[in-house]
Design a protein around this motif. Structure first.
Motif, PDB file in Angstrom:
ATOM      1  N   LYS A  92       0.961  -1.189   0.014  1.00 51.18           N
ATOM      2  CA  LYS A  92      -0.069  -0.005  -0.055  1.00 51.18           C
ATOM      3  C   LYS A  92       1.019   1.195   0.048  1.00 51.18           C
ATOM      4  CE  LYS A  92      -3.360   2.100   3.175  1.00 51.18           C
ATOM      5  NZ  LYS A  92      -4.200   2.060   4.295  1.00 51.18           N
ATOM      6  N   VAL A  93       0.620   2.141  -0.861  1.00 53.00           N
ATOM      7  CA  VAL A  93       1.144   3.633  -0.676  1.00 53.00           C
ATOM      8  C   VAL A  93       0.529   4.441   0.041  1.00 53.00           C
ATOM      9  CG1 VAL A  93       1.921   5.322  -2.215  1.00 53.00           C
ATOM     10  CG2 VAL A  93       2.238   3.123  -3.090  1.00 53.00           C
ATOM     11  N   VAL A  94       1.024   5.131   0.956  1.00 47.30           N
ATOM     12  CA  VAL A  94       0.842   6.110   1.771  1.00 47.30           C
ATOM     13  C   VAL A  94       1.529   7.308   1.593  1.00 47.30           C
ATOM     14  CG1 VAL A  94      -0.018   6.880   4.065  1.00 47.30           C
ATOM     15  CG2 VAL A  94      -0.487   4.572   3.523  1.00 47.30           C
ATOM     16  N   PRO A  95       1.270   8.177   0.920  1.00 45.20           N
ATOM     17  CA  PRO A  95       2.112   9.358   0.566  1.00 45.20           C
ATOM     18  C   PRO A  95       2.261  10.050   1.921  1.00 45.20           C
ATOM     19  CG  PRO A  95       0.369   9.335  -0.892  1.00 45.20           C
ATOM     20  CD  PRO A  95       0.139   8.520   0.156  1.00 45.20           C
ATOM     21  N   PRO A  96       3.639  10.754   2.033  1.00 47.26           N
ATOM     22  CA  PRO A  96       4.024  11.378   3.377  1.00 47.26           C
ATOM     23  C   PRO A  96       2.961  12.713   3.437  1.00 47.26           C
ATOM     24  CG  PRO A  96       5.871  11.543   1.805  1.00 47.26           C
ATOM     25  CD  PRO A  96       4.862  10.750   1.227  1.00 47.26           C
TER      26      PRO A  96
END
Length: 135
Positions: free
Chosen positions: A131-135
């Motif tokens: 899963k991508v969780v951008p900062p």
């Protein structure tokens, strides 16, 4: 071990990255260990906080850390740790998932790498997610 992800990348590092700041570079540590509410699945979360543009280096670091997670599962350490933390016996057949949470996606070859990791995990009897969780 037949299900290790070691076959994918073994190349060196081509660009300088400060590995000391990254959790990803610490292959001896499981970043987060939790039990999913409802399903009861044990989740080993790997934080992919890679800084830089060298995708080969990033995949090598992910591979090294995922292999440690496989060891943690195979050895039973994951169950022993939960037994200690929860003061109750966790059944050894409780499902386990390796979950990679990343700051950015893995493009191109990285997608094939993730498919490979998912296949290796499935063969080992472990769930897998990215899963991508951008900062």
């Amino acid at each position: 071990r037949w299900y290790r992800a070691a076959a994918w990348y073994s190349g060196g590092h081509s660009s300088p990255v400060n590995e000391k700041r990254m959790r990803l570079a610490d292959s001896n540590t499981v970043d987060f260990l939790s039990v999913e509410k409802g399903s009861g699945v044990i989740v080993l979360t790997l934080l992919d906080d890679f800084e830089g543009d060298d995708e080969i280096q990033r995949m090598a670091l992910v591979q090294r850390k995922v292999n440690r997670y496989f060891d943690y599962f195979e050895s039973g350490e994951v169950y022993d740790e939960l037994d200690r933390e929860s003061d109750r016996k966790v059944p050894r057949n409780t499902p386990v998932r390796i979950s990679i949470v990343a700051k950015k996606d893995l493009p191109g070859e990285g997608q094939r790498f993730l498919q490979y990791l998912a296949m290796v995990a499935k063969d080992a009897g472990v769930g897998f997610s990215f899963k991508v969780v951008p900062p």
